[in-house]
Design an enzyme around this catalytic site. Structure first.
Site, PDB file in Angstrom:
ATOM      1  N   SER A 298       0.709  -1.100  -0.012  1.00 60.28           N
ATOM      2  CA  SER A 298       0.166   0.072  -0.039  1.00 60.28           C
ATOM      3  C   SER A 298       0.879   1.250   0.050  1.00 60.28           C
ATOM      4  CB  SER A 298      -1.021  -0.038   1.323  1.00 60.28           C
ATOM      5  OG  SER A 298      -0.168   0.083   2.358  1.00 60.28           O
TER       6      SER A 298
ATOM      7  N   LYS B  21       0.957   4.770   7.014  1.00 59.30           N
ATOM      8  CA  LYS B  21       0.422   5.574   5.735  1.00 59.30           C
ATOM      9  C   LYS B  21       1.088   7.053   5.819  1.00 59.30           C
ATOM     10  CE  LYS B  21      -2.624   2.456   4.941  1.00 59.30           C
ATOM     11  NZ  LYS B  21      -2.578   1.730   3.657  1.00 59.30           N
TER      12      LYS B  21
END
Length: 259
Positions: free
Chosen positions: A28, A89
């Protein structure tokens, strides 16, 4: 025994309040982070919360010390809604910011974030390289091969630059539902997180569902800021064969920072 106990306590104190290691289990955050990367995460920049301490009571709330994170920081945090798994993230939205995706372009507070096409991101296929692609999206990207016939993985890469001047690379596989979103307004005491692999990231664009989207991330869920890569392996090593450790090593990734 006193020596062993002292070393254990010192290690625990370092892990809780100074620095901790983390490994990357998913794609990701490509292209900056690959599966098999190991990094050091600084605990002190954002202060400390119940997630800084192992087995801390769930009733503790808030943060002690530290400063607020900045847009563009790569952050490790406990993922809502169940606060069990650690996610990593990039922080895109601060409290009060308005975030939207339109046609694959990030909009921040009513202005498009510059997105410039760069050369394709290409990595060799390896044991831990899934080369994940979006179903039913027809693009020339994903699994392929070099001119020498060696299997590789290729994605379209772009350079984004936030208003603060922080730049980073993102991947875009084509038109997907998450390329067009409503406007999200970040509430007080929360942050908006996104993965750099924009079409393969369960992040703040999606409602908080255990094991999937995370919604807005509360400030107390932040655990630390990524510092640098300390090790990287392509997944082909075997524990009983030390020679394979070095063949699997991606030495060019060691020491890379996030600024």
């Amino acid at each position: 025994m006193r020596f062993v106990l002292s070393v254990a306590l010192m290690g625990l104190a370092l892990r809780c309040f100074v620095i901790m290691p983390r490994s990357i289990p998913s794609e990701s955050m490509m292209p900056r982070l690959l599966v098999g990367d190991y990094l050091m995460v600084a605990k002190w920049p954002y202060g400390f919360s119940r997630f800084s301490l192992p087995w801390a009571p769930a009733g503790l709330h808030g943060r002690l010390f530290g400063a607020s994170p900045a847009r563009g920081d790569v952050v490790v945090f406990r993922a809502p809604p169940d606060d069990h798994a650690d996610y990593i993230k990039r922080l895109i939205g601060l409290p009060g910011d308005r975030i939207q995706m339109k046609g694959g372009v990030l909009w921040l507070n009513g202005k498009a974030v510059p997105k410039v096409r760069e050369s394709d991101f290409v990595i060799p296929m390896a044991a831990n390289t899934e080369c994940s692609t979006i179903p039913n999206v027809e693009t020339p990207y994903g699994p392929g091969a070099t001119t020498e016939g060696k299997p590789d993985c290729r994605f379209a890469r772009y350079r984004e630059t936030l208003p603060d001047g922080i730049s980073y690379d993102v991947l875009d596989q084509g038109d997907t539902p998450q390329d067009d979103t409503p406007i999200f307004t970040v509430p007080a005491g929360h942050y908006f997180m996104m993965g750099d692999n924009r079409d393969m990231s369960a992040d703040s664009r999606f409602p908080a569902v255990a094991g999937d989207g995370i919604g807005m991330v509360p400030a107390e869920n932040l655990e630390g800021r990524a510092l640098f890569t300390i090790w990287s392996t392509d997944g082909s090593a075997h524990w009983l064969n030390p020679a394979s450790w070095w063949r699997a090593l991606r030495s060019n990734r060691i020491g890379r920072g996030f600024r």
